[in-house]
Design a protein around this motif. Sequence first.
Motif, mmCIF file in Angstrom:
data_model
loop_
_atom_site.group_PDB
_atom_site.id
_atom_site.type_symbol
_atom_site.label_atom_id
_atom_site.label_comp_id
_atom_site.label_asym_id
_atom_site.label_seq_id
_atom_site.Cartn_x
_atom_site.Cartn_y
_atom_site.Cartn_z
ATOM 1 N N ALA A 120 0.854 -1.194 0.000
ATOM 2 C CA ALA A 120 0.000 0.000 0.000
ATOM 3 C C ALA A 120 0.886 1.239 0.000
ATOM 4 O O ALA A 120 2.001 1.223 0.538
ATOM 5 C CB ALA A 120 -0.916 0.012 1.222
ATOM 6 N N LEU A 121 0.367 2.301 -0.580
ATOM 7 C CA LEU A 121 1.112 3.551 -0.674
ATOM 8 C C LEU A 121 0.265 4.691 -0.127
ATOM 9 O O LEU A 121 -0.930 4.796 -0.435
ATOM 10 C CB LEU A 121 1.484 3.827 -2.138
ATOM 11 C CG LEU A 121 2.289 5.079 -2.444
ATOM 12 C CD1 LEU A 121 3.646 5.051 -1.753
ATOM 13 C CD2 LEU A 121 2.469 5.214 -3.958
ATOM 14 N N PHE A 122 0.898 5.525 0.695
ATOM 15 C CA PHE A 122 0.232 6.674 1.292
ATOM 16 C C PHE A 122 1.060 7.926 1.045
ATOM 17 O O PHE A 122 2.300 7.869 1.055
ATOM 18 C CB PHE A 122 0.085 6.492 2.812
ATOM 19 C CG PHE A 122 -0.865 5.403 3.196
ATOM 20 C CD1 PHE A 122 -2.188 5.691 3.507
ATOM 21 C CD2 PHE A 122 -0.450 4.082 3.237
ATOM 22 C CE1 PHE A 122 -3.067 4.686 3.854
ATOM 23 C CE2 PHE A 122 -1.322 3.065 3.582
ATOM 24 C CZ PHE A 122 -2.645 3.371 3.892
ATOM 25 N N SER A 123 0.376 9.030 0.859
ATOM 26 C CA SER A 123 1.055 10.329 0.754
ATOM 27 C C SER A 123 0.463 11.264 1.803
ATOM 28 O O SER A 123 -0.574 10.962 2.399
ATOM 29 C CB SER A 123 0.899 10.911 -0.657
ATOM 30 O OG SER A 123 -0.456 11.159 -0.941
ATOM 31 N N ASN A 124 1.116 12.376 2.015
ATOM 32 C CA ASN A 124 0.666 13.375 2.988
ATOM 33 C C ASN A 124 0.463 12.790 4.388
ATOM 34 O O ASN A 124 -0.501 13.110 5.078
ATOM 35 C CB ASN A 124 -0.621 14.064 2.506
ATOM 36 C CG ASN A 124 -0.444 14.700 1.150
ATOM 37 O OD1 ASN A 124 0.544 15.378 0.902
ATOM 38 N ND2 ASN A 124 -1.380 14.452 0.248
ATOM 39 N N ILE A 125 1.390 11.954 4.816
ATOM 40 C CA ILE A 125 1.328 11.311 6.129
ATOM 41 C C ILE A 125 1.549 12.353 7.220
ATOM 42 O O ILE A 125 2.462 13.167 7.129
ATOM 43 C CB ILE A 125 2.420 10.225 6.256
ATOM 44 C CG1 ILE A 125 2.292 9.189 5.163
ATOM 45 C CG2 ILE A 125 2.408 9.568 7.634
ATOM 46 C CD1 ILE A 125 1.034 8.421 5.184
ATOM 47 N N THR A 126 0.724 12.283 8.251
ATOM 48 C CA THR A 126 0.881 13.222 9.370
ATOM 49 C C THR A 126 1.228 12.532 10.690
ATOM 50 O O THR A 126 1.517 13.211 11.669
ATOM 51 C CB THR A 126 -0.406 14.052 9.565
ATOM 52 O OG1 THR A 126 -1.498 13.163 9.821
ATOM 53 C CG2 THR A 126 -0.697 14.911 8.339
ATOM 54 N N ASP A 173 -7.003 2.531 8.977
ATOM 55 C CA ASP A 173 -7.343 2.926 10.349
ATOM 56 C C ASP A 173 -6.168 3.571 11.082
ATOM 57 O O ASP A 173 -6.372 4.451 11.909
ATOM 58 C CB ASP A 173 -7.828 1.716 11.164
ATOM 59 C CG ASP A 173 -9.204 1.216 10.744
ATOM 60 O OD1 ASP A 173 -9.918 1.932 10.004
ATOM 61 O OD2 ASP A 173 -9.557 0.091 11.150
ATOM 62 N N VAL A 174 -4.941 3.128 10.817
ATOM 63 C CA VAL A 174 -3.802 3.586 11.612
ATOM 64 C C VAL A 174 -2.929 4.646 10.942
ATOM 65 O O VAL A 174 -2.167 5.324 11.628
ATOM 66 C CB VAL A 174 -2.906 2.412 12.082
ATOM 67 C CG1 VAL A 174 -3.704 1.439 12.940
ATOM 68 C CG2 VAL A 174 -2.229 1.716 10.921
ATOM 69 N N ILE A 175 -3.036 4.782 9.634
ATOM 70 C CA ILE A 175 -2.204 5.767 8.942
ATOM 71 C C ILE A 175 -3.036 6.993 8.603
ATOM 72 O O ILE A 175 -4.073 6.889 7.947
ATOM 73 C CB ILE A 175 -1.566 5.173 7.670
ATOM 74 C CG1 ILE A 175 -0.616 4.028 8.048
ATOM 75 C CG2 ILE A 175 -0.828 6.259 6.883
ATOM 76 C CD1 ILE A 175 -0.006 3.297 6.883
ATOM 77 N N GLN A 176 -2.565 8.127 9.065
ATOM 78 C CA GLN A 176 -3.234 9.401 8.768
ATOM 79 C C GLN A 176 -2.563 9.992 7.541
ATOM 80 O O GLN A 176 -1.454 10.512 7.610
ATOM 81 C CB GLN A 176 -3.134 10.351 9.957
ATOM 82 C CG GLN A 176 -3.838 9.832 11.178
ATOM 83 C CD GLN A 176 -3.500 10.632 12.425
ATOM 84 O OE1 GLN A 176 -2.803 11.627 12.382
ATOM 85 N NE2 GLN A 176 -3.996 10.157 13.553
ATOM 86 N N GLY A 177 -3.241 9.863 6.414
ATOM 87 C CA GLY A 177 -2.707 10.348 5.151
ATOM 88 C C GLY A 177 -3.609 9.904 4.026
ATOM 89 O O GLY A 177 -4.660 9.304 4.251
ATOM 90 N N ASP A 178 -3.196 10.207 2.810
ATOM 91 C CA ASP A 178 -3.986 9.856 1.630
ATOM 92 C C ASP A 178 -3.552 8.499 1.099
ATOM 93 O O ASP A 178 -2.375 8.290 0.793
ATOM 94 C CB ASP A 178 -3.799 10.917 0.542
ATOM 95 C CG ASP A 178 -4.206 12.301 1.006
ATOM 96 O OD1 ASP A 178 -5.165 12.398 1.797
ATOM 97 O OD2 ASP A 178 -3.564 13.285 0.577
#
Length: 185
Positions: A19-25, A132-137
Amino acid sequence: MLRTYQLENLPVPHEVHVALFSNITNAADLRKQLIAGNADFEYAFIDATTIVSLAHALAAAHMSLHRLLVSGKLRTHNAHSEIVYNLSPTNNITEAFRRFGVSDKTTSLLAIKVSHSKQPHTAADVEKHLRDVIQGDFVEVSDATLARQTDWSKVKKYYKMQVPQDRLEDAETEVLGKMVMSVVG
Protein backbone atom coordinates in the motif's frame (compact mmCIF):
# COMPACT_ATOMS: atom_id res chain seq x y z
CA MET A 1 -5.75 0.42 -4.12
CA LEU A 2 -3.74 -2.06 -2.06
CA ARG A 3 -2.00 -4.52 -4.35
CA THR A 4 -1.23 -8.14 -3.53
CA TYR A 5 1.57 -10.10 -5.17
CA GLN A 6 2.02 -13.87 -5.04
CA LEU A 7 5.58 -15.02 -4.37
CA GLU A 8 5.16 -18.65 -5.34
CA ASN A 9 8.77 -19.43 -6.23
CA LEU A 10 9.66 -19.85 -2.56
CA PRO A 11 9.62 -23.10 -0.53
CA VAL A 12 6.37 -21.84 1.06
CA PRO A 13 4.24 -19.56 -1.17
CA HIS A 14 3.72 -16.09 0.27
CA GLU A 15 1.54 -13.10 -0.49
CA VAL A 16 2.96 -9.62 -0.26
CA HIS A 17 0.45 -6.82 0.29
CA VAL A 18 1.64 -3.36 -0.75
CA ALA A 19 0.00 0.00 0.00
CA LEU A 20 1.11 3.55 -0.67
CA PHE A 21 0.23 6.67 1.29
CA SER A 22 1.06 10.33 0.75
CA ASN A 23 0.67 13.38 2.99
CA ILE A 24 1.33 11.31 6.13
CA THR A 25 0.88 13.22 9.37
CA ASN A 26 1.47 10.50 11.98
CA ALA A 27 4.81 9.01 10.90
CA ALA A 28 6.32 9.56 14.36
CA ASP A 29 3.51 7.52 15.95
CA LEU A 30 3.96 4.69 13.42
CA ARG A 31 7.70 4.63 14.10
CA LYS A 32 7.08 4.46 17.86
CA GLN A 33 4.80 1.44 17.36
CA LEU A 34 7.51 -0.33 15.35
CA ILE A 35 10.20 0.43 17.93
CA ALA A 36 7.90 -0.78 20.73
CA GLY A 37 7.47 -4.09 18.89
CA ASN A 38 3.69 -3.77 18.69
CA ALA A 39 2.63 -6.92 16.80
CA ASP A 40 -0.28 -5.02 15.21
CA PHE A 41 2.31 -2.93 13.40
CA GLU A 42 4.35 -5.75 11.93
CA TYR A 43 4.87 -4.16 8.53
CA ALA A 44 7.76 -2.93 6.49
CA PHE A 45 7.11 0.82 6.70
CA ILE A 46 9.33 2.37 4.04
CA ASP A 47 9.96 6.01 3.22
CA ALA A 48 8.52 5.96 -0.32
CA THR A 49 10.80 8.78 -1.44
CA THR A 50 13.63 6.22 -1.52
CA ILE A 51 11.84 3.74 -3.81
CA VAL A 52 12.22 3.86 -7.60
CA SER A 53 9.68 1.19 -8.59
CA LEU A 54 7.51 -1.66 -7.39
CA ALA A 55 10.20 -4.10 -8.54
CA HIS A 56 12.62 -2.34 -6.17
CA ALA A 57 10.33 -2.91 -3.16
CA LEU A 58 9.30 -6.43 -4.20
CA ALA A 59 12.93 -7.46 -4.71
CA ALA A 60 13.65 -6.49 -1.09
CA ALA A 61 10.61 -8.51 0.05
CA HIS A 62 11.70 -11.53 -1.99
CA MET A 63 15.26 -11.32 -0.64
CA SER A 64 13.90 -11.21 2.91
CA LEU A 65 11.65 -14.22 2.47
CA HIS A 66 14.30 -16.18 0.60
CA ARG A 67 16.78 -15.62 3.44
CA LEU A 68 14.17 -16.60 6.04
CA LEU A 69 13.00 -19.75 4.26
CA VAL A 70 16.32 -20.99 2.90
CA SER A 71 18.79 -20.24 5.69
CA GLY A 72 16.28 -19.67 8.49
CA LYS A 73 18.39 -16.75 9.69
CA LEU A 74 17.55 -13.10 9.39
CA ARG A 75 19.89 -10.23 10.14
CA THR A 76 17.06 -8.26 11.73
CA HIS A 77 14.12 -9.08 14.05
CA ASN A 78 11.58 -10.27 11.47
CA ALA A 79 10.80 -10.56 7.77
CA HIS A 80 9.31 -7.05 7.69
CA SER A 81 12.34 -5.29 9.15
CA GLU A 82 14.50 -7.44 6.88
CA ILE A 83 12.69 -5.91 3.87
CA VAL A 84 13.80 -2.43 4.96
CA TYR A 85 17.33 -3.73 5.55
CA ASN A 86 17.44 -5.38 2.10
CA LEU A 87 16.77 -2.04 0.39
CA SER A 88 20.23 -0.90 1.41
CA PRO A 89 23.27 -1.24 -0.84
CA THR A 90 25.39 -1.74 2.31
CA ASN A 91 25.37 -4.22 5.19
CA ASN A 92 24.85 -1.55 7.85
CA ILE A 93 21.51 -2.24 9.57
CA THR A 94 21.31 1.09 11.40
CA GLU A 95 22.03 3.03 8.23
CA ALA A 96 19.42 1.01 6.31
CA PHE A 97 16.69 1.89 8.81
CA ARG A 98 17.75 5.53 8.95
CA ARG A 99 17.73 5.89 5.17
CA PHE A 100 14.87 3.64 4.07
CA GLY A 101 12.61 3.15 7.09
CA VAL A 102 9.86 5.40 8.35
CA SER A 103 11.16 8.45 10.19
CA ASP A 104 9.40 11.12 12.19
CA LYS A 105 9.50 13.34 9.09
CA THR A 106 8.21 10.80 6.56
CA THR A 107 5.32 12.14 4.49
CA SER A 108 5.19 9.44 1.81
CA LEU A 109 4.94 5.84 3.03
CA LEU A 110 5.07 2.45 1.35
CA ALA A 111 3.66 -0.27 3.61
CA ILE A 112 4.40 -3.95 2.96
CA LYS A 113 2.77 -6.87 4.79
CA VAL A 114 3.89 -10.46 4.26
CA SER A 115 1.30 -13.22 4.55
CA HIS A 116 1.43 -17.01 4.21
CA SER A 117 -0.69 -20.01 5.12
CA LYS A 118 0.54 -20.13 8.74
CA GLN A 119 0.01 -16.38 9.24
CA PRO A 120 -2.79 -15.46 6.85
CA HIS A 121 -3.67 -11.82 6.34
CA THR A 122 -6.30 -11.01 3.74
CA ALA A 123 -5.85 -8.00 1.52
CA ALA A 124 -9.08 -6.55 2.89
CA ASP A 125 -7.90 -6.91 6.51
CA VAL A 126 -4.52 -5.35 5.75
CA GLU A 127 -6.09 -2.46 3.85
CA LYS A 128 -8.61 -1.79 6.61
CA HIS A 129 -5.93 -1.82 9.30
CA LEU A 130 -3.65 0.50 7.34
CA ARG A 131 -6.50 2.92 6.63
CA ASP A 132 -7.34 2.93 10.35
CA VAL A 133 -3.80 3.59 11.61
CA ILE A 134 -2.20 5.77 8.94
CA GLN A 135 -3.23 9.40 8.77
CA GLY A 136 -2.71 10.35 5.15
CA ASP A 137 -3.99 9.86 1.63
CA PHE A 138 -4.27 6.27 0.44
CA VAL A 139 -3.06 6.35 -3.18
CA GLU A 140 -2.76 3.87 -6.01
CA VAL A 141 0.33 1.67 -5.90
CA SER A 142 2.05 1.82 -9.26
CA ASP A 143 5.40 2.67 -10.75
CA ALA A 144 3.97 6.00 -11.87
CA THR A 145 2.75 7.05 -8.41
CA LEU A 146 5.99 5.88 -6.80
CA ALA A 147 8.05 7.80 -9.36
CA ARG A 148 6.16 11.00 -8.52
CA GLN A 149 7.18 10.57 -4.88
CA THR A 150 10.78 9.49 -5.46
CA ASP A 151 13.40 11.92 -4.19
CA TRP A 152 16.06 11.32 -6.80
CA SER A 153 18.73 13.25 -4.92
CA LYS A 154 18.34 10.79 -2.00
CA VAL A 155 18.29 7.75 -4.28
CA LYS A 156 21.38 8.90 -6.19
CA LYS A 157 23.21 9.58 -2.92
CA TYR A 158 22.21 6.33 -1.17
CA TYR A 159 22.96 4.11 -4.17
CA LYS A 160 25.87 6.18 -5.54
CA MET A 161 24.09 6.12 -8.89
CA GLN A 162 25.59 6.92 -12.24
CA VAL A 163 22.39 6.62 -14.32
CA PRO A 164 20.20 9.67 -15.00
CA GLN A 165 16.81 9.45 -13.29
CA ASP A 166 14.91 10.08 -16.53
CA ARG A 167 15.85 6.55 -17.61
CA LEU A 168 13.78 4.63 -15.06
CA GLU A 169 14.59 1.17 -16.39
CA ASP A 170 18.33 1.85 -16.17
CA ALA A 171 18.00 3.45 -12.74
CA GLU A 172 15.95 0.49 -11.52
CA THR A 173 18.54 -1.96 -12.87
CA GLU A 174 21.37 -0.10 -11.14
CA VAL A 175 19.50 0.03 -7.81
CA LEU A 176 18.58 -3.67 -7.95
CA GLY A 177 22.14 -4.61 -8.86
CA LYS A 178 23.54 -2.72 -5.87
CA MET A 179 21.01 -4.33 -3.54
CA VAL A 180 21.97 -7.80 -4.75
CA MET A 181 25.68 -7.07 -4.56
CA SER A 182 25.33 -6.05 -0.90
CA VAL A 183 24.03 -9.55 -0.16
CA VAL A 184 26.80 -11.37 -2.02
CA GLY A 185 29.54 -8.93 -1.13
